[in-house]
Structure formats: structure tokens, C-alpha cells
Design a protein around this motif. Sequence first.
Motif, PDB file in Angstrom:
ATOM      1  N   ALA A 190       0.833  -1.211   0.000  1.00  0.00           N
ATOM      2  CA  ALA A 190       0.000   0.000   0.000  1.00  0.00           C
ATOM      3  C   ALA A 190       0.864   1.257   0.000  1.00  0.00           C
ATOM      4  CB  ALA A 190      -0.925   0.002   1.211  1.00  0.00           C
ATOM      5  N   PHE A 191       2.081   1.170   0.540  1.00  0.00           N
ATOM      6  CA  PHE A 191       2.984   2.330   0.522  1.00  0.00           C
ATOM      7  C   PHE A 191       3.344   2.697  -0.914  1.00  0.00           C
ATOM      8  CE2 PHE A 191       7.149   4.337   0.466  1.00  0.00           C
ATOM      9  CZ  PHE A 191       6.986   5.348   1.404  1.00  0.00           C
ATOM     10  N   VAL A 192       3.641   1.684  -1.721  1.00  0.00           N
ATOM     11  CA  VAL A 192       3.985   1.918  -3.132  1.00  0.00           C
ATOM     12  C   VAL A 192       2.776   2.479  -3.871  1.00  0.00           C
ATOM     13  CG1 VAL A 192       4.815   0.858  -5.262  1.00  0.00           C
ATOM     14  CG2 VAL A 192       5.670   0.048  -3.051  1.00  0.00           C
ATOM     15  N   GLN A 193       1.606   1.888  -3.631  1.00  0.00           N
ATOM     16  CA  GLN A 193       0.379   2.385  -4.258  1.00  0.00           C
ATOM     17  C   GLN A 193       0.141   3.844  -3.886  1.00  0.00           C
ATOM     18  OE1 GLN A 193      -3.217   0.543  -2.849  1.00  0.00           O
ATOM     19  NE2 GLN A 193      -4.459   1.325  -4.543  1.00  0.00           N
ATOM     20  N   ASP A 194       0.341   4.175  -2.627  1.00  0.00           N
ATOM     21  CA  ASP A 194       0.100   5.543  -2.174  1.00  0.00           C
ATOM     22  C   ASP A 194       1.094   6.511  -2.810  1.00  0.00           C
ATOM     23  OD1 ASP A 194      -1.991   6.569  -0.360  1.00  0.00           O
ATOM     24  OD2 ASP A 194      -0.323   7.562   0.649  1.00  0.00           O
ATOM     25  N   LEU A 195       2.355   6.089  -2.933  1.00  0.00           N
ATOM     26  CA  LEU A 195       3.352   6.912  -3.609  1.00  0.00           C
ATOM     27  C   LEU A 195       2.916   7.191  -5.049  1.00  0.00           C
ATOM     28  CD1 LEU A 195       6.086   8.295  -4.014  1.00  0.00           C
ATOM     29  CD2 LEU A 195       7.099   6.023  -4.347  1.00  0.00           C
ATOM     30  N   LEU A 196       2.470   6.162  -5.757  1.00  0.00           N
ATOM     31  CA  LEU A 196       2.013   6.338  -7.135  1.00  0.00           C
ATOM     32  C   LEU A 196       0.817   7.287  -7.194  1.00  0.00           C
ATOM     33  CD1 LEU A 196       2.300   2.629  -8.265  1.00  0.00           C
ATOM     34  CD2 LEU A 196       3.628   4.529  -9.212  1.00  0.00           C
ATOM     35  N   ASN A 197      -0.046   7.228  -6.187  1.00  0.00           N
ATOM     36  CA  ASN A 197      -1.261   8.043  -6.193  1.00  0.00           C
ATOM     37  C   ASN A 197      -1.062   9.466  -5.677  1.00  0.00           C
ATOM     38  OD1 ASN A 197      -3.017   6.286  -7.451  1.00  0.00           O
ATOM     39  ND2 ASN A 197      -3.489   5.205  -5.551  1.00  0.00           N
ATOM     40  N   THR A 198       0.193   9.839  -5.399  1.00  0.00           N
ATOM     41  CA  THR A 198       0.456  11.248  -5.103  1.00  0.00           C
ATOM     42  C   THR A 198       0.357  12.090  -6.373  1.00  0.00           C
ATOM     43  OG1 THR A 198       2.854  10.960  -5.395  1.00  0.00           O
ATOM     44  CG2 THR A 198       1.979  10.752  -3.137  1.00  0.00           C
ATOM     45  N   LEU A 199       0.338  11.422  -7.516  1.00  0.00           N
ATOM     46  CA  LEU A 199       0.239  12.096  -8.804  1.00  0.00           C
ATOM     47  C   LEU A 199      -1.081  12.862  -8.923  1.00  0.00           C
ATOM     48  CD1 LEU A 199       1.710  12.187 -11.632  1.00  0.00           C
ATOM     49  CD2 LEU A 199       0.153  10.361 -12.300  1.00  0.00           C
ATOM     50  N   SER A 200      -1.055  13.951  -9.667  1.00  0.00           N
ATOM     51  CA  SER A 200      -2.292  14.658  -9.984  1.00  0.00           C
ATOM     52  C   SER A 200      -3.018  13.833 -11.035  1.00  0.00           C
ATOM     53  CB  SER A 200      -1.980  16.055 -10.530  1.00  0.00           C
ATOM     54  OG  SER A 200      -3.175  16.697 -10.911  1.00  0.00           O
ATOM     55  N   ALA A 201      -4.022  13.084 -10.605  1.00  0.00           N
ATOM     56  CA  ALA A 201      -4.689  12.131 -11.492  1.00  0.00           C
ATOM     57  C   ALA A 201      -6.182  12.142 -11.222  1.00  0.00           C
ATOM     58  CB  ALA A 201      -4.103  10.736 -11.285  1.00  0.00           C
ATOM     59  N   GLY A 202      -6.871  11.161 -11.775  1.00  0.00           N
ATOM     60  CA  GLY A 202      -8.314  11.051 -11.584  1.00  0.00           C
ATOM     61  C   GLY A 202      -9.072  11.828 -12.645  1.00  0.00           C
ATOM     62  N   GLN A 203     -10.360  11.500 -12.792  1.00  0.00           N
ATOM     63  CA  GLN A 203     -11.209  12.205 -13.760  1.00  0.00           C
ATOM     64  C   GLN A 203     -11.310  13.687 -13.390  1.00  0.00           C
ATOM     65  OE1 GLN A 203     -11.872  10.985 -16.505  1.00  0.00           O
ATOM     66  NE2 GLN A 203     -13.383   9.367 -16.518  1.00  0.00           N
ATOM     67  N   ARG A 204     -11.475  13.955 -12.100  1.00  0.00           N
ATOM     68  CA  ARG A 204     -11.397  15.328 -11.591  1.00  0.00           C
ATOM     69  C   ARG A 204     -10.025  15.440 -10.945  1.00  0.00           C
ATOM     70  NH1 ARG A 204     -12.026  17.787  -6.818  1.00  0.00           N
ATOM     71  NH2 ARG A 204     -12.670  15.892  -5.774  1.00  0.00           N
ATOM     72  N   ARG A 205      -9.147  16.195 -11.570  1.00  0.00           N
ATOM     73  CA  ARG A 205      -7.748  16.235 -11.153  1.00  0.00           C
ATOM     74  C   ARG A 205      -7.568  16.664  -9.703  1.00  0.00           C
ATOM     75  NH1 ARG A 205      -5.497  12.855 -14.266  1.00  0.00           N
ATOM     76  NH2 ARG A 205      -4.966  13.498 -16.352  1.00  0.00           N
ATOM     77  N   GLU A 206      -6.921  15.788  -8.945  1.00  0.00           N
ATOM     78  CA  GLU A 206      -6.530  16.101  -7.575  1.00  0.00           C
ATOM     79  C   GLU A 206      -5.138  16.740  -7.626  1.00  0.00           C
ATOM     80  OE1 GLU A 206      -8.229  15.784  -4.851  1.00  0.00           O
ATOM     81  OE2 GLU A 206      -9.952  14.644  -5.576  1.00  0.00           O
ATOM     82  N   PRO A 207      -4.775  17.517  -6.612  1.00  0.00           N
ATOM     83  CA  PRO A 207      -3.443  18.151  -6.639  1.00  0.00           C
ATOM     84  C   PRO A 207      -2.316  17.136  -6.483  1.00  0.00           C
ATOM     85  CG  PRO A 207      -4.577  18.610  -4.565  1.00  0.00           C
ATOM     86  CD  PRO A 207      -5.573  17.919  -5.452  1.00  0.00           C
ATOM     87  N   ASP A 208      -1.153  17.482  -7.007  1.00  0.00           N
ATOM     88  CA  ASP A 208       0.045  16.663  -6.870  1.00  0.00           C
ATOM     89  C   ASP A 208       0.543  16.801  -5.430  1.00  0.00           C
ATOM     90  OD1 ASP A 208       2.615  15.551  -6.915  1.00  0.00           O
ATOM     91  OD2 ASP A 208       2.977  16.201  -8.967  1.00  0.00           O
ATOM     92  N   LEU A 209       0.630  15.692  -4.726  1.00  0.00           N
ATOM     93  CA  LEU A 209       1.056  15.727  -3.324  1.00  0.00           C
ATOM     94  C   LEU A 209       2.575  15.820  -3.173  1.00  0.00           C
ATOM     95  CD1 LEU A 209      -1.442  13.211  -1.686  1.00  0.00           C
ATOM     96  CD2 LEU A 209      -1.629  15.693  -1.941  1.00  0.00           C
ATOM     97  N   LEU A 210       3.294  15.829  -4.295  1.00  0.00           N
ATOM     98  CA  LEU A 210       4.745  16.035  -4.260  1.00  0.00           C
ATOM     99  C   LEU A 210       5.111  17.356  -4.941  1.00  0.00           C
ATOM    100  CD1 LEU A 210       6.037  12.440  -5.183  1.00  0.00           C
ATOM    101  CD2 LEU A 210       5.514  13.376  -2.915  1.00  0.00           C
ATOM    102  N   ARG A 211       4.166  18.286  -4.958  1.00  0.00           N
ATOM    103  CA  ARG A 211       4.386  19.550  -5.665  1.00  0.00           C
ATOM    104  C   ARG A 211       5.436  20.411  -4.968  1.00  0.00           C
ATOM    105  NH1 ARG A 211       2.108  24.624  -5.689  1.00  0.00           N
ATOM    106  NH2 ARG A 211       0.774  24.070  -3.936  1.00  0.00           N
ATOM    107  N   THR A 212       5.383  20.475  -3.642  1.00  0.00           N
ATOM    108  CA  THR A 212       6.341  21.275  -2.875  1.00  0.00           C
ATOM    109  C   THR A 212       6.970  20.417  -1.788  1.00  0.00           C
ATOM    110  OG1 THR A 212       4.741  21.966  -1.188  1.00  0.00           O
ATOM    111  CG2 THR A 212       4.863  23.312  -3.209  1.00  0.00           C
ATOM    112  N   VAL A 213       8.022  20.937  -1.186  1.00  0.00           N
ATOM    113  CA  VAL A 213       8.665  20.215  -0.077  1.00  0.00           C
ATOM    114  C   VAL A 213       7.669  19.999   1.055  1.00  0.00           C
ATOM    115  CG1 VAL A 213      10.501  20.298   1.652  1.00  0.00           C
ATOM    116  CG2 VAL A 213      10.955  21.098  -0.674  1.00  0.00           C
ATOM    117  N   GLU A 214       6.871  21.029   1.369  1.00  0.00           N
ATOM    118  CA  GLU A 214       5.897  20.918   2.466  1.00  0.00           C
ATOM    119  C   GLU A 214       4.843  19.854   2.147  1.00  0.00           C
ATOM    120  OE1 GLU A 214       6.890  23.793   1.063  1.00  0.00           O
ATOM    121  OE2 GLU A 214       8.189  24.385   2.747  1.00  0.00           O
ATOM    122  N   ASP A 215       4.344  19.856   0.915  1.00  0.00           N
ATOM    123  CA  ASP A 215       3.359  18.846   0.507  1.00  0.00           C
ATOM    124  C   ASP A 215       3.956  17.443   0.625  1.00  0.00           C
ATOM    125  OD1 ASP A 215       1.542  20.836  -0.151  1.00  0.00           O
ATOM    126  OD2 ASP A 215       2.059  20.829  -2.281  1.00  0.00           O
TER     127      ASP A 215
END
Length: 201
Positions: free
Chosen positions: A19-44
Motif C-alpha cells: 500500500a505504501f507503493v500504491q500511495d506513492l504512485l497516487n500522489t500524482l495529480s490524477a483522476g477524472q477530476r484532477r486532484e493536486p500533486d502531493l509532491l508539488r512542494t517540499v511541504e506537501d
Amino acid sequence: MSWTATARYGLEPAPGGLAFVQDLLNTLSAGQRREPDLLRTVEDARAWLDQALRSWGGVTRRPIPGIELTAEDVEGLRGLRHDLAQILDARHGAPATESGPAASVLTLPTALRLDEHGVVHAEPRGTGWRQVASLALTELYQAQCTDTLRRLKSCRNPRCLTAFYDRSRNNSGVWHDVHVCGNAANLRNYRARKRAGADRV
């Protein structure tokens, strides 16, 4: 456990540390309604990693490593995420991009530790993004050994790309949600066939 990147797409996490690997992959801005990239900034990235490590420690019952991230590490994490997605797609027959799996060779330090119960554990080593990569590759290797890695996939809808764990009996799933992405793809294919038929008339 709370896998924040995966939960925002309404998905169940993969079992155990995968699940850690899956969660890392899902930090991407993806989905039909784009979610923000969770690796966009150092704080994120730090906020995501802190939560993901807590969840990883909860499901694996292993000590949570302290990992510090710099701006350079965040770049490394984004590159790791891209490479893992490319390799995952290649495993399931999706066409590789020009910067695909051939360039994605990683050699990272890992330690093996024998605990008091006689169980051998692989422990990630390194610092920053390399320590995250070492943890992710350790989980990928363990999933490969238990034959669960083949069920971790990226949605075939190019407008989505979320990482999901295929729980279908025959491991035939290609959409993260057949009602959302599957229906949309089928509708596009139907319209394309209809146009092609009209052109031939």
C-alpha cells in the motif's frame, strides 16, 4: 490505516506494505477530476510522507524510519514515482514511453535483519528520497515474492492513471473504477466505431 493519496480516489489500499507503493504512485495529480500533486512542494511531500510512513508502520508493525526531505529529494521522489509507474505499465502490457522502463534501473542499499523470532526483515537504507526508494523497492520485492505485485496496476484510462489493487478473481481489471473509467472508455470506443461506420457509407 490512512493512505491519504489513495483514499482521495476512493480506492482500497493494497495489502500490507505494498500500500505504501500504491500511495506513492497516487500522489500524482490524477483522476477524472484532477486532484493536486502531493509532491508539488517540499511541504506537501513532507506531509504526505509523514502520514504514509505512519500507515506503513501500522500495517507492517515495523519501526517508522525518520526521513528528511529537501527540495532535491522531492525532485528525486517525483522521478521515482514516474519510473515506478512506467515499470508497472510495462508489466501489464501498456506501451512504454520514450523515458520508460529501460532507463529505470535503481540500485539501492538495503539491510537484512534477523529478529528475535527468527524472522528476516529487509530494512531500507540511505537518506532522503533514496531511503523512500529503498523502502518502496523492498515492498515491491516482497510483493513479487508473494505474487501480489501483479495485482498492482495503473488505470488504463489515460485521463485517470490512478494506481489500484486488482481484487478481481482472475486479475483482469484494467480500470480503477469500471463505472467511471470503464464506461467512459466504452462510450468513446462506441462513438469511434459509429463514426468509422458512417465514414464507410
